[in-house]
Motif scaffolding. Structure first.
Motif, PDB file in Angstrom:
ATOM      1  N   ILE A   1       7.368   3.977   0.995  1.00 45.28           N
ATOM      2  CA  ILE A   1       6.667   4.199  -0.128  1.00 45.28           C
ATOM      3  C   ILE A   1       5.999   5.556  -0.495  1.00 45.28           C
ATOM      4  O   ILE A   1       4.847   5.958   0.153  1.00 45.28           O
ATOM      5  CB  ILE A   1       5.275   2.857  -0.584  1.00 45.28           C
ATOM      6  N   ASN A   2       6.238   6.259  -1.325  1.00 52.09           N
ATOM      7  CA  ASN A   2       5.577   7.755  -1.398  1.00 52.09           C
ATOM      8  C   ASN A   2       4.260   7.620  -2.818  1.00 52.09           C
ATOM      9  O   ASN A   2       3.304   7.912  -2.816  1.00 52.09           O
ATOM     10  CB  ASN A   2       6.128   8.321  -2.218  1.00 52.09           C
ATOM     11  N   GLN A   3       4.517   6.150  -3.698  1.00 55.17           N
ATOM     12  CA  GLN A   3       3.865   5.862  -5.031  1.00 55.17           C
ATOM     13  C   GLN A   3       4.104   4.407  -5.445  1.00 55.17           C
ATOM     14  O   GLN A   3       4.941   4.382  -5.477  1.00 55.17           O
ATOM     15  CB  GLN A   3       3.727   7.528  -6.377  1.00 55.17           C
ATOM     16  N   ILE A   4       2.989   3.921  -6.271  1.00 56.39           N
ATOM     17  CA  ILE A   4       2.977   3.042  -6.770  1.00 56.39           C
ATOM     18  C   ILE A   4       2.571   3.394  -8.157  1.00 56.39           C
ATOM     19  O   ILE A   4       1.192   3.603  -8.129  1.00 56.39           O
ATOM     20  CB  ILE A   4       1.830   1.851  -5.650  1.00 56.39           C
TER      21      ILE A   4
ATOM     22  N   LYS B   1       0.655  -1.324  -0.227  1.00 58.60           N
ATOM     23  CA  LYS B   1       0.038   0.208  -0.250  1.00 58.60           C
ATOM     24  C   LYS B   1       0.549   1.633   0.237  1.00 58.60           C
ATOM     25  O   LYS B   1       1.870   0.936   0.507  1.00 58.60           O
ATOM     26  CB  LYS B   1      -0.908  -0.029   0.993  1.00 58.60           C
ATOM     27  N   VAL B   2       0.492   2.765  -1.078  1.00 58.02           N
ATOM     28  CA  VAL B   2       1.182   3.279  -0.176  1.00 58.02           C
ATOM     29  C   VAL B   2       0.738   4.415   1.585  1.00 58.02           C
ATOM     30  O   VAL B   2       0.266   4.298   2.183  1.00 58.02           O
ATOM     31  CB  VAL B   2      -0.271   4.809  -0.898  1.00 58.02           C
ATOM     32  N   ARG B   3       2.100   4.546   1.291  1.00 49.34           N
ATOM     33  CA  ARG B   3       2.736   5.311   2.695  1.00 49.34           C
ATOM     34  C   ARG B   3       2.968   4.316   3.252  1.00 49.34           C
ATOM     35  O   ARG B   3       3.450   4.137   5.066  1.00 49.34           O
ATOM     36  CB  ARG B   3       1.240   5.796   3.048  1.00 49.34           C
TER      37      ARG B   3
ATOM     38  N   THR C   1      -1.433   5.571 -11.401  1.00 50.86           N
ATOM     39  CA  THR C   1      -0.655   5.239 -10.130  1.00 50.86           C
ATOM     40  C   THR C   1      -1.697   4.394  -9.666  1.00 50.86           C
ATOM     41  O   THR C   1      -3.468   4.376 -10.016  1.00 50.86           O
ATOM     42  CB  THR C   1      -0.865   6.466  -9.813  1.00 50.86           C
TER      43      THR C   1
ATOM     44  N   GLU D   1      -3.255   2.650  -5.123  1.00 53.68           N
ATOM     45  CA  GLU D   1      -3.136   2.876  -3.213  1.00 53.68           C
ATOM     46  C   GLU D   1      -2.957   1.253  -3.269  1.00 53.68           C
ATOM     47  O   GLU D   1      -2.084   1.659  -2.043  1.00 53.68           O
ATOM     48  CB  GLU D   1      -4.504   2.911  -2.826  1.00 53.68           C
ATOM     49  N   GLU D   2      -2.551   0.455  -3.616  1.00 54.75           N
ATOM     50  CA  GLU D   2      -2.654  -0.940  -3.176  1.00 54.75           C
ATOM     51  C   GLU D   2      -2.192  -1.887  -4.538  1.00 54.75           C
ATOM     52  O   GLU D   2      -3.086  -2.063  -5.766  1.00 54.75           O
ATOM     53  CB  GLU D   2      -3.663  -1.627  -2.368  1.00 54.75           C
TER      54      GLU D   2
ATOM     55  N   VAL E   1       7.953   1.390  -7.393  1.00 57.90           N
ATOM     56  CA  VAL E   1       7.721   2.287  -6.717  1.00 57.90           C
ATOM     57  C   VAL E   1       8.609   3.706  -5.943  1.00 57.90           C
ATOM     58  O   VAL E   1       9.611   3.235  -6.377  1.00 57.90           O
ATOM     59  CB  VAL E   1       7.536   1.264  -4.991  1.00 57.90           C
TER      60      VAL E   1
END
Length: 886
Positions: free
Chosen positions: A272-275, A262-264, A285, A287-288, A297
């Motif tokens: 993790i800042n971005q997927i 997951k993001v963060r 992008t 979120e999961e 990432v």
């Protein structure tokens, strides 16, 4: 993407087999793109880099997402050229299935066999697509027989799945399925899935990706027979690639192997800042990402290809490695110190580059697979950093192994440290790399220490003693070891382990290994004789020769530039394809060793000598004498005699052994120094002029004296204060003295003694300056007077640190002892002994402060008479011109 099951598949092939064309066709048939691009038109969906479009080859692995009704397939397009095969291999660790593309016009080539072997190593199920069947002269039946012969006998044609022959061919791939088939049961879809998943069946398809022949049927069967992999609920991921986007952001490409990402989410100490879900050069992008998904990432700055995150296991070592080393020649205006960090960024993306700075040659070196990679690397550096580099002549990357079994011993025991390690070194199978094991009783060495030894064996690239090349194909086993309950630290076992491995290599018969190619040479009839003579000249071997085709193997060093020769003597009609076969004994060892000129005993960073302790100080024992000093019995040869082993028994020079005799070193203690100084002082009173030379009183050679008492619970003598100064440590810490030492060490030493004489006159303590003389062969401890201070020169094999630490340990309980030094380890020991500690900088400041106080006192009293002490002091001390240094 997390709502559907995920399958990761890669398209693999020998160069020019049509791998990218098949990827385009699969994307088109799945509805992901409206028009299939072509490599020759430079509009392929997955060839996104300018270099790839220009050269018409895949250089970097890319991905595309096929969103199907029941599952999502991430299709990875990998490089086909042998020079970029390391990039391809990294993707194999994240695959659920592989699609191996074979040219129907060329058949199974050398690199095809390499790819199939790698897929077996990584246990990846394989679908085969024989491409270019639209070209004249292709024969489906002949190609199927070739696949069975060259790759695996369980390659089965899936063109007609309704026939009885098809069911029978599938059934014979597994004994249990065959029994059921003979009993009258049909071969079902689930059985075929299982056989493919277990690598007992390899489906083969025939068609033309360029003309979309057989592609639709292949895609339908892939969806039908590729089963969804099982994944755990605990988070795990495998990194397979590092890259950077157009803005310079660091991207970590990974496959989620369990749970979800997951993001963060925090991984280690990073977040993790971005997927990103890439498809070609574009991305979405998310979120999961669920288990089985592949993504890139941002936010992870310390990951590396092959790394396991979360519950994932440690990475596997790559099979394909660079075989050539080149010097990177920079423009005159570009500094290596500026360029080296930039090249390290490229190494993150391509770890097999092995960017190194050779301190001896003062050059940057890079390891690559071949000349095409060199050309691409040069262009990549120019585009990314604006620097036009050139490359020196390529040199072969050699490796070393051993021919027999030996036991290596490493001992590390300077004062207050202890570790001994015994390693059993054995030759391994070709291509096995380095294997580390332990076969040591925990009663002898605790499990944690054993694990630490294995960690130190794995943490660096160890080099051989013949050419300094990396070690390969060896089994290294920890068989014995010893730690001290009080003095052993983790770093001690690092030193002992490195020395044990090196000491074993010095004993062993070393075998130099060189890389060999598997080659396939297609020639016109008139050139076959010339080619066979060339292969014999190159010390190669021929496995097969017929119809203008020669298949065999030869050293890389001999075939390095052979493609140009082939083109010349065949007028451009000949074709040479090669694939790395592995490392084998060098065909010209003596010539290579002489050319490299490596001296193992001069390589101080990889020493085979051990450090033992005697008489309160460490001393070095050469590698060939270690068996006479070691503290544990040898594992090899310990049963040669029925008698109990004793140190030094193994080698004939056991009479030299003395490290474990248990004798206590007699040394100069405080009371003995006092008696000697007192005798010297009185003696000099009687014969003052005869005994003094340039401020020094007569030297006395002290060989041994009784050890002084350690205090016995007595109260400290408040009237006696000792100040011990680590002479050379202070000299190199004070700027004035350090500059003087660079010109003349004797002058720096004399200047320090003059300063300390003045300081002693102010502080009124017993001041002892200790200088190292431990490198002077046969030197005995010397103590002498220099005006009002005492000077000690240590004996052979005893450092100033060891002398001061011993003094502090035994006499801090009886006297007030202060030590002036900036040695980190020595400071810890001094504090532990209860002494007062002054760093070199603090001591310099105190000397200056005392001089200022004396100056102030003189100024206040100058009208009341002459101050004789002040008149004797150098002007530099009085005006405070001694600069601070730290």
């Amino acid at each position: 993407m997390s709502d559907k099951a995920n399958i990761a598949a890669a398209v693999l092939a020998h160069v020019d087999a049509g791998k990218t064309t098949l990827s385009e066709a699969l994307l088109y048939e799945s509805g992901m793109i409206r028009r299939a691009g072509r490599v020759d038109n430079k509009d392929a969906f997955l060839d996104t880099f300018a270099l790839e479009k220009e050269r018409g080859i895949t250089i970097f692995s890319k991905q595309a997402v096929l969103k199907l009704p029941e599952e999502t397939v991430t299709l990875l397009d990998t490089p086909g050229h042998v020079d970029f095969s390391a990039e391809m291999e990294r993707t194999l660790q994240v695959l659920d299935y592989a699609i191996l593309v074979i040219s129907g016009a060329d058949g199974v080539q050398a690199h095809t066999r390499t790819l199939f072997g790698l897929l077996a190593k990584y246990e990846v199920p394989v679908f085969l697509f024989v491409n270019k069947m639209d070209q004249p002269g292709t024969d489906q039946e002949a190609l199927l027989l070739e696949l069975k012969k060259e790759l695996h006998e369980n390659c089965v044609d899936f063109s007609d799945q309704e026939s009885a022959a098809f069911a029978e061919n599938v059934a014979v791939c597994d004994e249990q399925v065959l029994e059921q088939y003979l009993a009258g049961e049909a071969v079902g879809t689930e059985q075929i899935r299982k056989l493919i998943r277990e690598r007992k069946l390899f489906p083969c398809y025939f068609g033309s990706a360029l003309k979309m022949q057989g592609v639709k049927e292949f895609l339908a069967d892939f969806i039908r027979y590729a089963s969804i992999p099982a994944c755990g609920e605990t988070f795990g991921a495998r990194v397979f690639k590092i890259a950077r986007d157009a803005q310079g952001n660091r991207l970590t490409y990974l496959k989620v192997t369990g749970g979800s990402l997951k993001v963060r989410q925090v991984i280690g100490e990073e977040k993790i800042n971005q997927i990103r879900i890439y498809s070609g050069e574009k991305y979405e992008t998310a979120e999961e990402v669920g288990a089985g998904g592949i993504c890139a990432v941002t936010g992870l700055l310390h990951t590396f290809p092959g790394e396991g995150l979360g519950a994932e296991k440690a990475p596997r070592l790559p099979v394909l490695e660079p075989v050539l080393t080149y010097q990177i020649i920079l423009p005159e205006e570009v500094s290596p110190a500026v360029m080296l960090p930039r090249l390290r960024e490229l190494q993150e993306e391509e770890p097999q580059l092995h960017i190194v700075w050779d301190e001896t040659l003062k050059e940057i070196q890079v390891q690559v697979m071949g000349e095409v990679q060199i050309e691409v690397l040069s262009e990549l550096i120019r585009q990314r950093y604006g620097v036009q580099v050139t490359f020196g002549a390529g040199r072969i990357v050699y490796k070393e192994t051993i021919a027999g079994t030996v036991e290596g011993v490493g001992h590390f025991e300077p004062l207050r440290h202890y570790a001994e390690v015994h390693l059993l070194l054995e030759p391994g199978e070709p291509g096995s790399g380095l294997v580390f094991e332990t076969d040591c009783s925990e009663d002898m060495l605790d499990r944690n220490w054993q694990r630490l030894v294995l960690t130190h064996l794995r943490e660096k690239e160890h080099v051989g003693v013949l050419t300094g090349s990396a070690l390969a194909d060896m089994k290294i086993t920890l068989v014995a070891g010893r730690a001290h309950t009080k003095h052993t630290e983790g770093g001690d076992f690092r030193q002992a382990t490195y020395r044990a491995l090196r000491q074993g290599l010095m004993q062993a018969e070393t075998v130099l290994l060189e890389p060999w190619y598997d080659f396939r040479l297609s020639l016109p009839a008139g050139a076959v004789g010339r080619a066979m003579n060339d292969i014999d000249r190159m010390k190669g071997t021929i496995a097969y020769s017929a119809d203008g085709c020669i298949v065999g193997s030869a050293p890389v060093s001999a075939m390095q530039n052979y493609q140009r020769e082939v083109m010349a003597y065949t007028a451009g009609e000949g074709k040479l394809s090669v694939a790395l076969k592995g490392y084998f004994p060098c065909h010209n060892t003596e010539e290579v060793v002489a050319q490299i000129g490596y001296d193992a005993q001069s390589d101080l960073e990889n020493t085979a000598d051990s450090v033992f302790c005697a008489h309160g100080a460490g001393f070095i024992v050469p590698w060939d004498q270690v068996f006479s000093y070691m503290h544990l019995p040898p594992v090899l040869g310990q049963d040669k005699s029925g008698e109990e082993w004793y140190p030094g028994q193994w080698l004939p020079d056991a009479a030299n052994f003395h490290a474990k005799t248990g004798e206590e070193e007699a040394w100069i203690g405080t009371e003995e120094i006092d008696r000697i100084l007192d005798r010297t002082y009185n003696a000099n009173k009687k014969d003052k002029d005869a005994g003094a030379t340039n401020g020094y009183k007569k030297k006395r050679i002290i060989e041994s004296s009784p050890a002084s008492a350690s205090g016995g619970g007595k109260q400290k003598d408040a009237g006696v204060e000792y100040l011990l100064v680590d002479g050379y440590n202070v000299i190199f810490a004070w700027q004035e003295l350090a500059e003087l030492a660079r010109v003349n060490m004797d002058s720096a030493r004399g200047r320090l003694l003059d300063i300390l004489c003045n300081y002693q006159g102010i502080r009124r303590c017993e001041l002892i300056v200790v200088f190292d003389a431990y490198r002077v062969e046969g030197h005995q401890t010397e103590a002498c007077d220099y005006h009002n201070i005492h000077v000690v020169y240590t004996k052979e094999a005893e450092t100033a640190d060891a002398y001061i630490e011993r003094f502090a340990h035994e006499h801090a309980s009886r006297y007030r002892v202060t030590v002036a030094t900036s040695d980190g380890l020595e400071q810890i020991i001094i504090r532990g002994a209860g002494c007062i500690l002054l760093s070199a900088r603090e001591f310099e400041q105190e000397v200056k402060e005392k001089n200022r106080q004396l100056q102030a006192e003189y100024d206040s009293r100058k009208d009341h008479g002459k101050v004789y002490l002040r008149d004797q002091m150098p002007s530099q001390v009085l005006d405070g011109s001694l600069e601070e240094q730290q």
